[in-house]
Design an enzyme around this catalytic site. Structure first.
Site, mmCIF file in Angstrom:
data_model
loop_
_atom_site.group_PDB
_atom_site.id
_atom_site.type_symbol
_atom_site.label_atom_id
_atom_site.label_comp_id
_atom_site.label_asym_id
_atom_site.label_seq_id
_atom_site.Cartn_x
_atom_site.Cartn_y
_atom_site.Cartn_z
ATOM 1 N N HIS A 85 -5.901 6.514 3.285
ATOM 2 C CA HIS A 85 -5.990 5.813 4.707
ATOM 3 C C HIS A 85 -4.805 6.286 5.697
ATOM 4 C CE1 HIS A 85 -8.590 3.423 2.192
ATOM 5 N NE2 HIS A 85 -7.514 3.331 1.425
ATOM 6 N N GLU A 254 -5.068 4.140 -8.373
ATOM 7 C CA GLU A 254 -5.017 2.670 -7.784
ATOM 8 C C GLU A 254 -4.014 2.117 -8.614
ATOM 9 O OE1 GLU A 254 -6.777 1.484 -5.334
ATOM 10 O OE2 GLU A 254 -8.844 2.567 -5.389
HETATM 11 ZN ZN LIG Z 1 -7.421 2.689 -0.819
#
Ligand SMILES: [Zn+2]
Length: 290
Positions: A85, A254
């Site tokens: 992002h 993650e």
């Molecule tokens: Zn992400």
């Protein structure tokens, strides 16, 4: 008119020739002698001869010792790091939602804004800060690091570019850094995403090995996998455009669940981010050195 006094070396004094006798008497008073002593300095030739400083021959510079160049463990390796992002994405919806190739013949949105913790600590900031720590650690180990974005204020890049830049830079490996945003706040733990059936030959298998090394390194850092993603914390997917576009071994990490209060607290602390960064670097190092 008084005669002139002449004061000799050592303070002896006498009236200048032609002075009257009274002048001589005044000249030779103790006060006049003292004045003379103070005023008169013996010439240099009377004093101790000062030796000219001995000139030393110029020294030769020491010969440089021949040492072999210090090789760090990851010297010669190039690591592509993709902090997921970007900080400007939310304010630029048109650019962020623009379609780009998904790497399998379809399309996908350029990028997304990412998730955030309950205290509004945004995922893009976490990703960026962990990536900066990862870069520093990798460079300390001698690796060259290329990043997919320059800062945390911009927009994008799009997901296709986030996969392609690693191959373009001649990287040996690509690590994409994210944090997950499962709505259930009891969800906890990391998971690793690899490409399922990569469009590029020779990528899927080493990517799986990279993910396994990463899982081991996270375990060694006392970080647990999220059981929702299988026993080993690794999932293979076809819908991650960045991984589809990667021509080098790649893993999307993650790090944990941002909606989980305990994991969010860890992510929001500098020490916690260093822990994630150290684990990621250990996983990369294990993979590259093997
Ligand atoms: Zn992400």
């Amino acid at each position: 008119m008084p005669g002139r006094c002449r004061v000799g070396y050592w303070g002896t004094c006498h009236a200048a020739s032609g002075s009257p006798a009274s002048s001589r008497a005044r000249c030779c008073s103790p006060a006049a002698r003292e004045r003379g002593r103070r005023r008169i300095r013996p010439p240099a030739r009377w004093g101790a001869r000062r030796r000219a400083p001995r000139r030393r021959p110029p020294r030769c510079p020491p010969r440089p010792r021949r040492r072999p160049p210090v090789e760090e463990p990851l010297t010669g390796f190039v690591v592509a790091v993709d902090p997921g992002h970007n900080g400007g994405n939310a304010a630029h919806p048109a650019e962020v939602t623009a379609p780009v190739p998904d790497g399998r013949g379809g399309i996908k949105a350029c990028n997304t804004t990412g998730t955030a913790s309950a205290t509004d600590y945004p995922e893009h900031a976490f990703n960026w800060e962990v990536a900066a720590a990862v870069r520093e650690r990798l460079e300390d180990l001698g690796a060259e690091v290329v990043l997919s974005r320059e800062d945390d204020e911009g927009v994008g890049p799009c997901v296709d570019e986030r996969g392609q830049f690693a191959g373009d830079a001649g990287a040996d490996v690509l690590v994409s850094i994210h944090a997950n945003g499962t709505e259930d706040t009891s969800a906890a733990g990391f998971h690793m995403i690899v490409v399922e059936d990569s469009p590029h030959a020779g990528v899927a298998e080493p990517s799986r090995t990279l993910a396994e090394d990463m899982v081991e390194a996270f375990g060694a850092a006392d970080l647990a996998p999220n059981p929702a993603y299988g026993d080993d914390g690794i999932v293979a997917r076809t819908d991650i455009a960045g991984l589809n576009h990667a021509k080098v071994p790649a893993v999307l990490v993650e790090c944990g669940e941002m909606r989980n209060p305990d994991e969010a607290a860890l992510m929001e602390s500098a020490a916690g981010r260093e822990r994630y960064a150290a684990a990621i670097v250990a996983g990369v190092q294990e993979f590259l050195e093997d």
